[in-house]
Motif scaffolding. Structure first.
Motif, mmCIF file in Angstrom:
data_model
loop_
_atom_site.group_PDB
_atom_site.id
_atom_site.type_symbol
_atom_site.label_atom_id
_atom_site.label_comp_id
_atom_site.label_asym_id
_atom_site.label_seq_id
_atom_site.Cartn_x
_atom_site.Cartn_y
_atom_site.Cartn_z
ATOM 1 N N GLU A 101 15.631 23.839 18.116
ATOM 2 C CA GLU A 101 15.801 24.703 19.279
ATOM 3 C C GLU A 101 16.306 23.942 20.502
ATOM 4 O O GLU A 101 16.123 24.379 21.629
ATOM 5 C CB GLU A 101 14.462 25.370 19.629
ATOM 6 N N ASN A 145 1.879 35.965 29.356
ATOM 7 C CA ASN A 145 1.332 35.788 28.018
ATOM 8 C C ASN A 145 1.177 34.300 27.703
ATOM 9 O O ASN A 145 1.568 33.436 28.495
ATOM 10 C CB ASN A 145 2.179 36.513 26.968
ATOM 11 N N GLU A 190 19.575 33.847 25.709
ATOM 12 C CA GLU A 190 18.491 34.476 26.473
ATOM 13 C C GLU A 190 17.922 33.513 27.513
ATOM 14 O O GLU A 190 17.685 33.876 28.669
ATOM 15 C CB GLU A 190 17.362 34.932 25.535
ATOM 16 N N ASP A 231 9.891 28.264 23.270
ATOM 17 C CA ASP A 231 10.298 26.938 22.788
ATOM 18 C C ASP A 231 11.666 26.573 23.338
ATOM 19 O O ASP A 231 11.902 25.434 23.749
ATOM 20 C CB ASP A 231 10.330 26.916 21.254
ATOM 21 N N ASP A 258 2.678 32.352 25.551
ATOM 22 C CA ASP A 258 3.922 31.592 25.404
ATOM 23 C C ASP A 258 4.537 31.283 26.768
ATOM 24 O O ASP A 258 5.055 30.185 26.990
ATOM 25 C CB ASP A 258 4.918 32.374 24.543
ATOM 26 N N GLU A 259 4.476 32.249 27.666
ATOM 27 C CA GLU A 259 4.999 32.015 29.018
ATOM 28 C C GLU A 259 4.168 30.969 29.755
ATOM 29 O O GLU A 259 4.694 30.185 30.541
ATOM 30 C CB GLU A 259 5.012 33.331 29.796
ATOM 31 N N ASP A 286 9.166 39.351 28.602
ATOM 32 C CA ASP A 286 8.011 39.064 27.741
ATOM 33 C C ASP A 286 8.472 38.060 26.691
ATOM 34 O O ASP A 286 8.935 38.434 25.614
ATOM 35 C CB ASP A 286 7.498 40.341 27.100
ATOM 36 N N LEU A 287 8.373 36.767 27.003
ATOM 37 C CA LEU A 287 8.908 35.737 26.126
ATOM 38 C C LEU A 287 8.167 35.688 24.795
ATOM 39 O O LEU A 287 6.940 35.774 24.752
ATOM 40 C CB LEU A 287 8.807 34.362 26.790
ATOM 41 N N THR A 288 8.943 35.541 23.748
ATOM 42 C CA THR A 288 8.366 35.312 22.426
ATOM 43 C C THR A 288 8.131 33.815 22.255
ATOM 44 O O THR A 288 8.522 33.001 23.100
ATOM 45 C CB THR A 288 9.314 35.810 21.337
ATOM 46 N N SER A 289 7.514 33.436 21.156
ATOM 47 C CA SER A 289 7.230 32.030 20.894
ATOM 48 C C SER A 289 8.517 31.217 20.801
ATOM 49 O O SER A 289 8.617 30.126 21.351
ATOM 50 C CB SER A 289 6.432 31.894 19.604
ATOM 51 N N SER A 290 9.515 31.771 20.106
ATOM 52 C CA SER A 290 10.781 31.037 19.948
ATOM 53 C C SER A 290 11.518 30.925 21.284
ATOM 54 O O SER A 290 12.111 29.886 21.584
ATOM 55 C CB SER A 290 11.672 31.732 18.910
ATOM 56 N N GLN A 291 11.484 31.990 22.082
ATOM 57 C CA GLN A 291 12.123 31.936 23.389
ATOM 58 C C GLN A 291 11.421 30.923 24.300
ATOM 59 O O GLN A 291 12.075 30.216 25.078
ATOM 60 C CB GLN A 291 12.122 33.321 24.030
#
Length: 480
Positions: A127, A35, A158, A83, A37-38, A76-81
């Motif tokens: 972060e 995705n 995580e 970052d 973010d990744e 499936d990394l989120t935006s915060s992950q």
């Protein structure tokens, strides 16, 4: 019995289809997708980092392991992950250096990441990696103190798990790799955006895609040696003709002719010249054949590129560069189709033009084609000429044939010595090569050229034995 055979056949076909379905399913599940973010994380991991005034870059194998982790369906990394993952990478450059995940880049690259510029942005996001509080170093002491205070309230469990798995995978894969680390040698070959950089302990050279890679002196020397060998043969032939040394009938004159002693000296001298010119000619023809196959067998070159892991590296580079506009990402399958279409024709794809070996290969072919072809044609003519001279310069045919045999033996031993030198060079043990696909391409191509030289040396040995056999047979008195 017939029904038993049918049932058995049906069973095996069913089992085969089932296994094929499971394997195919496994491949599809493993393929996953990346995705936006990744892709940002991959872009950062693929970039360069400035630390204590030096520029570093992550090993392509480590970035590859990171990609494989993110490709999994359960990741499936989120935006915060993402970052947090990026902050983790920034914060652990010093740890990456000590752990051997990065190497020092030879030349100054653009868009390298200055940690002093990054940390304020990390503070704003809140972060910053918890790993800063574990004693990891940052260039600026003030930034380091502020970052550690910010990190006390950050939660990176995580990301910690993610990079823990990636690091473990990298360590396991590294155990089975023969590739040496950059710190283990002063010599290196590195593919960068600017070109291929070859560095030894004292100097470094950058070979660009559109500049000469093989020095012109190499082609000039090859042609010059071929011409010298040919001229020596021509002079020898003229000399033998002037002193009337040629004997086309193969029968010795019973009557001693005037100038016999002079002709004997001329033939003896000519034999030495034939050995010298013939040795040079056999060496050049053997080496030229290996170079022609090694440089111009495009089918094998393409196969070597495909087997080297080039497509995966090119796709990672494509993702890292397209991270600013992730909506139009090509899937790996679509990317592979486009790349394979271009690579089979030995062309450069727009999607991976800055990592493709094709321009360098084409440039090397262009650099060496004319002198190599000219040298090969001239040497073939020269071998025919010295064979004619050797056979007819004396009624005792074995004299000239033995000179040819010696020349062939010297050429064969030279090729065997060249094989030994390439083997003892141990380029895989003495030269650091990055990225991984370039390492595999060079090592596999050198092994292939060594095999070609081995076949040529076997062919040379057969020629040598045949010439020795003919010479001995003629020496026993069987005149032609």
């Amino acid at each position: 019995m017939k029904h038993l055979f049918v049932k058995t056949l049906f069973f095996f076909m069913t089992a085969f289809v089932t296994v094929l379905f499971v394997c195919t399913n496994g491949i599809v599940v493993f393929a996953g997708s990346i995705n936006s973010d990744e892709s940002r994380v991959i872009a950062v991991a693929s970039g360069t980092f400035t630390y204590n005034g030096k520029i570093y870059k992550a090993y392509s194998s480590y970035v590859n392991d990171l990609y494989y982790y993110m490709q999994r369906d359960d990741v499936d990394l989120t935006s915060s992950q993402a970052d947090r993952a990026i902050n983790y990478i920034y914060a652990n450059v010093s740890k990456g250096i000590s752990s051997g995940y990065v190497y020092e880049v030879v030349e100054q690259e653009e868009n390298n990441i200055e940690l002093d510029e990054v940390i304020p942005e990390m503070e704003k996001s809140g972060e910053l990696s918890q790993y800063l509080s574990d004693g990891n170093d940052i260039d600026s002491e003030e930034n380091s103190k502020a970052a550690k205070e910010t990190a006390k309230n950050a939660s990176d469990q995580e990301v910690d798990k993610m990079f823990g798995e990636v690091n473990q995978t990298h360590k396991e894969n590294d155990k089975h790799s023969d590739k040496i680390a950059a710190s283990e040698t002063d010599a290196s070959i590195i593919l960068s955006d600017d070109g291929i950089i070859i560095k030894n302990e004292d100097d470094s050279y950058i070979f660009n895609k559109d500049s000469r890679i093989i020095p012109s002196v190499c082609g000039t020397l090859l042609v010059a040696v071929s011409i010298i060998a040919f001229v020596l043969s021509v002079i020898t032939g003229i000399l033998l003709m002037i002193f009337k040394c040629f004997r086309f009938t193969g029968k010795s004159s019973k009557k001693v002719r005037k100038g016999h002693h002079t002709r004997k000296k001329v033939r003896k001298f000519s034999k030495y010249i034939i050995v010298v010119s013939g040795s040079v000619s056999f060496i050049l023809i053997f080496v030229n054949i290996a170079l022609l196959i090694g440089f111009f067998d495009n089918n094998h070159i393409v196969q070597s590129i495909q087997d080297s892991g080039y497509f995966r590296f090119a796709y990672l580079k494509y993702i890292s560069e397209a991270s600013d506009s992730p909506d139009n990402f090509y899937s790996y399958e679509d990317f592979l189709l486009k790349e394979q279409t271009s690579i089979v024709k030995l062309q450069t794809s727009e999607l991976s033009s800055n990592v493709s070996l094709v321009p360098y290969i084409r440039q090397m072919q262009s650099d060496i084609r004319v002198p190599l072809v000219f040298s090969t044609i001239l040497i073939i003519i020269n071998i025919v000429l010295i064979s004619f001279i050797a056979f007819f310069m004396d009624a005792k045919r074995y004299i000239g044939i033995s000179a040819l045999a010696i020349s062939s033996i010297i050429g064969t031993f030279f090729v065997l010595a060249l094989i030994l030198i390439i083997y003892l060079m141990h380029i895989d043990k003495n030269v650091f090569i990055e990225p991984d696909f370039l390492y595999h391409f060079i090592i596999n191509h050198l092994e292939w050229i060594n095999k070609i030289l081995g076949i040529i040396s076997a062919f040379g040995a057969v020629i040598s034995m045949a010439l020795v056999g003919v010479s001995r047979s003629l020496q026993k008195g069987k005149e032609w």
